[in-house]
Scaffold this active site. Sequence first.
Site, PDB file in Angstrom:
ATOM      1  N   ASP A  10      12.369 -17.947  -9.379  1.00  0.00           N
ATOM      2  CA  ASP A  10      11.303 -18.953  -9.370  1.00  0.00           C
ATOM      3  C   ASP A  10       9.918 -18.470  -9.801  1.00  0.00           C
ATOM      4  O   ASP A  10       8.896 -18.890  -9.231  1.00  0.00           O
ATOM      5  CB  ASP A  10      11.198 -19.589  -7.982  1.00  0.00           C
ATOM      6  CG  ASP A  10      12.465 -20.317  -7.569  1.00  0.00           C
ATOM      7  OD1 ASP A  10      13.422 -20.351  -8.361  1.00  0.00           O
ATOM      8  OD2 ASP A  10      12.500 -20.847  -6.447  1.00  0.00           O
ATOM      9  N   ASP A  52      13.126 -23.814  -9.792  1.00  0.00           N
ATOM     10  CA  ASP A  52      13.130 -25.155  -9.232  1.00  0.00           C
ATOM     11  C   ASP A  52      13.013 -26.085 -10.435  1.00  0.00           C
ATOM     12  O   ASP A  52      12.197 -25.834 -11.341  1.00  0.00           O
ATOM     13  CB  ASP A  52      11.931 -25.366  -8.303  1.00  0.00           C
ATOM     14  CG  ASP A  52      12.211 -24.938  -6.869  1.00  0.00           C
ATOM     15  OD1 ASP A  52      13.307 -24.413  -6.582  1.00  0.00           O
ATOM     16  OD2 ASP A  52      11.322 -25.143  -6.030  1.00  0.00           O
ATOM     17  N   HIS A  71       6.043 -30.295  -6.986  1.00  0.00           N
ATOM     18  CA  HIS A  71       5.984 -29.013  -7.696  1.00  0.00           C
ATOM     19  C   HIS A  71       7.212 -28.860  -8.585  1.00  0.00           C
ATOM     20  O   HIS A  71       8.264 -29.431  -8.311  1.00  0.00           O
ATOM     21  CB  HIS A  71       5.895 -27.842  -6.711  1.00  0.00           C
ATOM     22  CG  HIS A  71       7.110 -27.680  -5.856  1.00  0.00           C
ATOM     23  ND1 HIS A  71       7.365 -28.477  -4.761  1.00  0.00           N
ATOM     24  CD2 HIS A  71       8.161 -26.830  -5.944  1.00  0.00           C
ATOM     25  CE1 HIS A  71       8.501 -28.120  -4.210  1.00  0.00           C
ATOM     26  NE2 HIS A  71       9.022 -27.127  -4.906  1.00  0.00           N
ATOM     27  N   LYS A  94      17.889 -25.223 -10.151  1.00  0.00           N
ATOM     28  CA  LYS A  94      18.342 -25.637  -8.818  1.00  0.00           C
ATOM     29  C   LYS A  94      17.500 -26.796  -8.305  1.00  0.00           C
ATOM     30  O   LYS A  94      16.417 -27.059  -8.823  1.00  0.00           O
ATOM     31  CB  LYS A  94      18.318 -24.455  -7.845  1.00  0.00           C
ATOM     32  CG  LYS A  94      16.972 -23.806  -7.669  1.00  0.00           C
ATOM     33  CD  LYS A  94      17.110 -22.531  -6.837  1.00  0.00           C
ATOM     34  CE  LYS A  94      15.814 -21.787  -6.723  1.00  0.00           C
ATOM     35  NZ  LYS A  94      14.772 -22.466  -5.998  1.00  0.00           N
ATOM     36  N   CYS A 133      12.960 -18.871  -1.237  1.00  0.00           N
ATOM     37  CA  CYS A 133      14.003 -18.825  -2.268  1.00  0.00           C
ATOM     38  C   CYS A 133      14.528 -17.418  -2.537  1.00  0.00           C
ATOM     39  O   CYS A 133      15.712 -17.250  -2.819  1.00  0.00           O
ATOM     40  CB  CYS A 133      13.500 -19.487  -3.547  1.00  0.00           C
ATOM     41  SG  CYS A 133      13.158 -21.247  -3.271  1.00  0.00           S
TER      42      CYS A 133
END
Length: 181
Positions: A10, A52, A71, A94, A133
């Site tokens: 991420d 993300d 976000h 994801k 994460c």
Amino acid sequence: MPEEALIIVDMQRDFMPGGALPVPDGEGIISRCNRYIEEFRKRGALIVATRDWHPENHVSFREQGGPWPRHCVQNTPGAEFVVELPADVVIISKATEPDKDAYSGFEGTNLAEILERNGVRRVYVCGVATEYCVRATALDAVKHGFETYLLRDAVKGIKPQDEERALGEMERAGVKVLYLI
């Protein structure tokens, strides 16, 4: 076939200072992650980047009753990577469904299958945020049977006490915490 993979978790604009959900001093690990990418490419490792990749109406957003501000919405500047990824990087998206959240790069994705198909036995994890994460991805890597290492100098958490708690949990689960560079 590579026996190892680098998983960059991420490293996206919205998680950096000035982004929608910033990790304090998150930009401080960008150069370190880039050095690991370069090093692991030289070693012939598989390079994986999780992200993300939320739809506009994702369940994790406050407007939908979730805990987070909007976000990393798909195809927006906030969802862009901030590290230098090679052309052959494997990108794992994801939390792509409106009604399902996912912290781990393994959750709701084919990451485990990709690693297995490529003969990966060892994974090295870096990125943000340590207690969310990064933690979930490392713990799931262990559950999937991968020898798992956390690159301590290339992760960043939000709150120091939560980060330390997450590091302890990962170590108890079998994640080895180390510095390579």
